[in-house]
Design a protein around this motif. Sequence first.
Motif, PDB file in Angstrom:
ATOM      1  N   GLN A 143       1.270  -0.662  -0.127  1.00 48.23           N
ATOM      2  CA  GLN A 143       0.224   0.282   0.060  1.00 48.23           C
ATOM      3  C   GLN A 143       1.010   0.799  -0.028  1.00 48.23           C
ATOM      4  OE1 GLN A 143      -1.817  -1.352   3.871  1.00 48.23           O
ATOM      5  NE2 GLN A 143      -1.049   1.019   4.724  1.00 48.23           N
ATOM      6  N   PRO A 197      -4.552   0.889  -2.240  1.00 49.23           N
ATOM      7  CA  PRO A 197      -3.680   0.000  -1.429  1.00 49.23           C
ATOM      8  C   PRO A 197      -3.058  -1.711  -2.221  1.00 49.23           C
ATOM      9  CG  PRO A 197      -5.919  -0.485  -3.717  1.00 49.23           C
ATOM     10  CD  PRO A 197      -5.755   0.403  -2.849  1.00 49.23           C
ATOM     11  N   LEU A 248      -5.533  -9.959  -6.037  1.00 47.18           N
ATOM     12  CA  LEU A 248      -6.252  -9.565  -4.921  1.00 47.18           C
ATOM     13  C   LEU A 248      -5.449  -8.504  -4.730  1.00 47.18           C
ATOM     14  CD1 LEU A 248      -8.165 -10.147  -2.553  1.00 47.18           C
ATOM     15  CD2 LEU A 248      -6.532 -10.688  -0.894  1.00 47.18           C
ATOM     16  N   THR A 249      -6.690  -7.586  -4.886  1.00 46.15           N
ATOM     17  CA  THR A 249      -6.349  -5.578  -4.455  1.00 46.15           C
ATOM     18  C   THR A 249      -7.039  -5.902  -3.146  1.00 46.15           C
ATOM     19  OG1 THR A 249      -6.184  -5.363  -7.140  1.00 46.15           O
ATOM     20  CG2 THR A 249      -6.419  -3.466  -5.292  1.00 46.15           C
ATOM     21  N   ARG A 250      -6.185  -4.823  -2.195  1.00 47.82           N
ATOM     22  CA  ARG A 250      -7.669  -5.203  -0.843  1.00 47.82           C
ATOM     23  C   ARG A 250      -7.890  -3.511  -0.633  1.00 47.82           C
ATOM     24  NH1 ARG A 250      -5.309  -5.954   4.462  1.00 47.82           N
ATOM     25  NH2 ARG A 250      -3.086  -4.639   3.351  1.00 47.82           N
ATOM     26  N   TRP A 251      -8.393  -3.235  -1.074  1.00 53.36           N
ATOM     27  CA  TRP A 251      -9.328  -2.312  -1.632  1.00 53.36           C
ATOM     28  C   TRP A 251     -10.294  -1.972  -0.590  1.00 53.36           C
ATOM     29  CZ3 TRP A 251      -8.395   1.493  -4.735  1.00 53.36           C
ATOM     30  CH2 TRP A 251      -8.002   1.438  -6.608  1.00 53.36           C
ATOM     31  N   SER A 252     -10.578  -2.742   0.678  1.00 54.60           N
ATOM     32  CA  SER A 252     -10.680  -2.891   2.293  1.00 54.60           C
ATOM     33  C   SER A 252     -10.426  -1.378   3.422  1.00 54.60           C
ATOM     34  CB  SER A 252     -10.946  -3.927   2.509  1.00 54.60           C
ATOM     35  OG  SER A 252     -10.032  -4.439   2.743  1.00 54.60           O
ATOM     36  N   ARG A 307     -15.046  -2.918  -0.512  1.00 55.70           N
ATOM     37  CA  ARG A 307     -14.086  -4.497  -0.545  1.00 55.70           C
ATOM     38  C   ARG A 307     -12.850  -4.440  -1.144  1.00 55.70           C
ATOM     39  NH1 ARG A 307     -19.781  -6.485  -1.999  1.00 55.70           N
ATOM     40  NH2 ARG A 307     -19.534  -6.529  -4.430  1.00 55.70           N
ATOM     41  N   ASP A 308     -12.471  -5.592  -0.970  1.00 51.48           N
ATOM     42  CA  ASP A 308     -11.247  -6.755  -1.801  1.00 51.48           C
ATOM     43  C   ASP A 308     -11.968  -7.172  -2.394  1.00 51.48           C
ATOM     44  OD1 ASP A 308      -9.737  -5.390   0.420  1.00 51.48           O
ATOM     45  OD2 ASP A 308      -9.297  -7.580   1.490  1.00 51.48           O
ATOM     46  N   TRP A 344     -11.153  -9.322  -6.740  1.00 52.56           N
ATOM     47  CA  TRP A 344     -10.796 -10.706  -6.732  1.00 52.56           C
ATOM     48  C   TRP A 344      -9.925 -10.684  -8.461  1.00 52.56           C
ATOM     49  CZ3 TRP A 344      -6.774 -13.769  -4.553  1.00 52.56           C
ATOM     50  CH2 TRP A 344      -6.690 -14.386  -3.305  1.00 52.56           C
ATOM     51  N   PRO A 367     -14.953  -4.061  -6.807  1.00 59.24           N
ATOM     52  CA  PRO A 367     -15.002  -3.518  -5.126  1.00 59.24           C
ATOM     53  C   PRO A 367     -15.796  -2.773  -4.184  1.00 59.24           C
ATOM     54  CG  PRO A 367     -13.356  -1.830  -6.054  1.00 59.24           C
ATOM     55  CD  PRO A 367     -14.418  -2.688  -7.069  1.00 59.24           C
TER      56      PRO A 367
END
Length: 429
Positions: A233, A272, A295-299, A327-328, A330, A356
């Motif tokens: 990030q 992220p 996986l992109t951790r958009w959370s 949200r995360d 895929w 997301p």
Amino acid sequence: MKRLKSLAVSCLLVCTALAGTAQAEGFALYEWGARGNALGGTMMARKPDASAVAYNPALMTQLEGTQVMAGVSAIIPSAKVDVNYGGRTYTGEGADNVWTPPHGYLTTQLKDNLWLGMGIYTRFGLGTEYDDKNWAGRYNIYNAEIQTISYNPNIAFKLTDKLSAAVGVEFMTLKLNMDKKSYGPDPTNPNPASSGLDVDSNLEADSYGWGLTAGLHYQFNDQWAAGVSYKSQVEQDAEGTNSFSFDPLIASNPTLRAIYADCDVKGSVTLPDMIAFGVSYTPIPELSIEVGALLTRWSLYDNLPIYHEPPFYAGAGRLVNQEKDWRDAWRYSIGVEYAATPWMDLRAGFIYDESPARSGKIDYLIPTDDRQLYSVGTGFHWDSYTVDLSYTYIVASDAEYDNQGGGIYEGSSRDGRTHVFGLSLGYQF
């Protein structure tokens, strides 16, 4: 060496000059090379080219000598948004634009087990513009551009004959431009059909941040290989200005002029991290197949707070808070490459890309839902030269909008389609 340095500097200047924005799922971009575009991004484990710096830097240990690559992706998005208000439906249509995120790479072998690479590419970008500034959703957005450029040096190590690893540093610049309308003299009675008394807002800001990158690659045998890469990030603390323009009736009202006074702005956002996996299978030397997931951790992108310094809002300043609560997400992919002749490769890929944005949190900034990407391409190579071409057709699922306030009314998006053309040129010393 002098020629090599000149090529590297030229690549840096060209990529910086070409940097643009595009509409993507969330606003992440994965167009880091024409070959990777054609293969659906499945570049974690298969035989690499210089774009390995962006996809999986551990694969640099399979590149001989010194290699350079530069290119661009031309992204042409379109979508329509229907907004329901007052018993009528108002349609906003995306303006005709072409966004051009660039890419450029340099890799070189320093020792038998040590490689150095440099990449310039775009990891996040967004271009959303509606052809009518007075469309019904203008109080949420009518033009937005988010542009980042990543400068990413990496070092790769060959730990064993089968295992390679890489680490790097990412320096990311960010520029933000957002245009929207605000309600005029009677903000308690907004009417999307009216246009004459709106306040026009133009926000511009920029910043930079630092992150880390890493990669691993393992070659099980001549047929099977696996890879994983990570991009951390990046914190961005942006500063800029917000300027306002008025209808003459508003400009003559001192109270309204005090509310909408030009001011400095600042905000902080976390872009992220990404982790990608891939497994490749090469049943015969001419054919390779890879499946992957990213996986992109958009959370981490839960909010977009922008604080307006005084004198905005009658001298008090104001925090404009845009809750995202994403949200995360895929991204699943498969890519096939076939060496049809000693000088030409054929490629195809498919991606399923999750959105997301949660139901009830979708806005007009990114007016699409999940996407399917269909890609084809070809590569030509002779002597020390390579030319890669790609085409991707993106189909976005329709999205439904709830009445959330802030200029977001009940409605839906439709006809989300994007064309992506890719070109990469490479040379090996």
